[in-house]
Design an enzyme around this catalytic site. Structure first.
Site, PDB file in Angstrom:
ATOM      1  N   ASP A  73      37.835  32.599  42.425  1.00  0.00           N
ATOM      2  CA  ASP A  73      39.123  33.651  41.750  1.00  0.00           C
ATOM      3  C   ASP A  73      40.479  33.167  41.998  1.00  0.00           C
ATOM      4  OD1 ASP A  73      40.501  35.780  40.759  1.00  0.00           O
ATOM      5  OD2 ASP A  73      39.621  37.426  42.082  1.00  0.00           O
ATOM      6  N   VAL A  74      41.113  32.680  41.082  1.00  0.00           N
ATOM      7  CA  VAL A  74      42.583  32.147  41.431  1.00  0.00           C
ATOM      8  C   VAL A  74      43.617  33.211  41.698  1.00  0.00           C
ATOM      9  CG1 VAL A  74      42.004  30.210  39.643  1.00  0.00           C
ATOM     10  CG2 VAL A  74      43.239  32.396  38.902  1.00  0.00           C
ATOM     11  N   ASN A 100      44.824  25.806  34.692  1.00  0.00           N
ATOM     12  CA  ASN A 100      44.290  26.103  33.133  1.00  0.00           C
ATOM     13  C   ASN A 100      43.948  27.490  33.244  1.00  0.00           C
ATOM     14  OD1 ASN A 100      43.198  25.934  30.700  1.00  0.00           O
ATOM     15  ND2 ASN A 100      41.324  26.206  31.804  1.00  0.00           N
ATOM     16  N   TYR A 168      51.547  38.492  27.745  1.00  0.00           N
ATOM     17  CA  TYR A 168      51.235  36.967  27.903  1.00  0.00           C
ATOM     18  C   TYR A 168      52.429  36.126  27.670  1.00  0.00           C
ATOM     19  CZ  TYR A 168      48.915  32.788  26.163  1.00  0.00           C
ATOM     20  OH  TYR A 168      48.440  31.542  25.808  1.00  0.00           O
ATOM     21  N   LYS A 172      53.919  33.135  30.114  1.00  0.00           N
ATOM     22  CA  LYS A 172      53.896  31.583  30.048  1.00  0.00           C
ATOM     23  C   LYS A 172      55.353  31.153  29.878  1.00  0.00           C
ATOM     24  CE  LYS A 172      49.698  31.094  29.451  1.00  0.00           C
ATOM     25  NZ  LYS A 172      48.747  30.080  30.376  1.00  0.00           N
ATOM     26  N   THR A 203      38.943  27.792  20.142  1.00  0.00           N
ATOM     27  CA  THR A 203      38.136  28.145  21.258  1.00  0.00           C
ATOM     28  C   THR A 203      38.066  29.765  21.215  1.00  0.00           C
ATOM     29  OG1 THR A 203      40.418  28.836  22.410  1.00  0.00           O
ATOM     30  CG2 THR A 203      39.619  26.581  22.958  1.00  0.00           C
TER      31      THR A 203
END
Length: 265
Positions: A73-74, A100, A168, A172, A203
């Protein structure tokens, strides 16, 4: 050809010879991370696959002796430190991190987004990337020969937002600042950092934008946007990863041809 050799075609796909470099890929269980991990293994890299779902990671690794699966879990600092400890214990060093892991987060303008959803998006996309970069840098500074490379997965939203994507988009844009700061701070230690901003790979994340017959445009219309193969995105990441230590791509944009990015909406 045995498992320790790579064909000329595989070396070309990586941009340069990998020299068995050790690559850590977060979010490796699906999407762009999966494609990068698979392409890297085919090109002769030793790959550490990190992500939340062990079964998916194992499926991507497909039993390769050059792959190490580490469920991570980052957002958890201890889990991130354990990831890089395992990488060094298993492969001896870390040459490249592909940062990523990420989520699209809530759909809504600023006044429509809950604080919980906002925080969750920034925690995964930004704090997770920071934690992984910090752990990678500590390893890269300590190892001999010193140095390494970090590639952050940004987004075309780091340049131009989609409607109703405030959380989001902010995450970014922040990745761009993180990339530049790492590049500057890592310079004295042989650590370079670059960012790839990808638009419309085919994706599952992109498919969710088209679930209602199209992605929302700036003029309020819905449009099914063109996509391109995730393998092409992976090939581009590996080109960045395969550059010699005296070269770096600071920021690279790759999109589907004809997508509404320049002059969106």
């Amino acid at each position: 050809m045995n498992n320790h050799q790579q064909s000329p075609a595989q070396a070309t796909n990586a941009g340069h010879e990998s020299d068995s470099k050790v690559l850590v890929v977060t979010g490796a269980g699906s999407g762009i991370g999966q494609a990068v991990a698979q392409a890297a293994l085919a090109a002769g890299f030793r790959v550490v696959l990190a992500g939340r779902r062990e079964a998916e990671l194992a499926a991507v690794a497909a039993g390769s002796i050059h792959a190490l699966v580490v469920p991570t879990d980052v957002c958890d600092p201890e889990a991130v430190e354990a990831l890089f400890t395992r990488a060094v214990e298993h492969f001896g060093r870390v040459d490249i991190l592909f940062n990523n892991a990420g989520i699209f987060g809530p759909s809504g303008s600023v006044e429509e987004i809950s604080l919980a959803d906002w925080n969750a998006t920034l925690t995964v996309n930004l704090t997770g990337s920071m934690l992984c970069a910090a752990a990678a840098i500590r390893v890269m500074k300590a190892q001999r020969p010193q140095g390494g490379r970090i590639i952050n997965n940004g987004s075309i939203s780091a340049h131009s937002p989609r409607p109703k994507s405030a959380a989001y988009t902010v995450s970014k844009h922040a990745i761009s600042g993180l990339t530049k700061s790492i590049e500057l701070d890592g310079r004295a230690f042989g650590i370079s950092c670059g960012q790839i901003d990808i638009g419309n790979t085919a994706t599952d994340m992109m498919a969710t934008l088209d679930v209602n017959s199209g992605a929302l445009q700036a003029d309020g219309t819905l449009l099914v946007e063109p996509t391109f193969s995730v393998q092409e995105a992976a090939r581009t990441v590996l080109f960045m990863a395969g550059l010699p230590a005296n070269a770096n791509i600071g920021q690279l944009v790759i999109t589907a041809s004809g997508m509404p990015f320049i002059g969106r909406g």
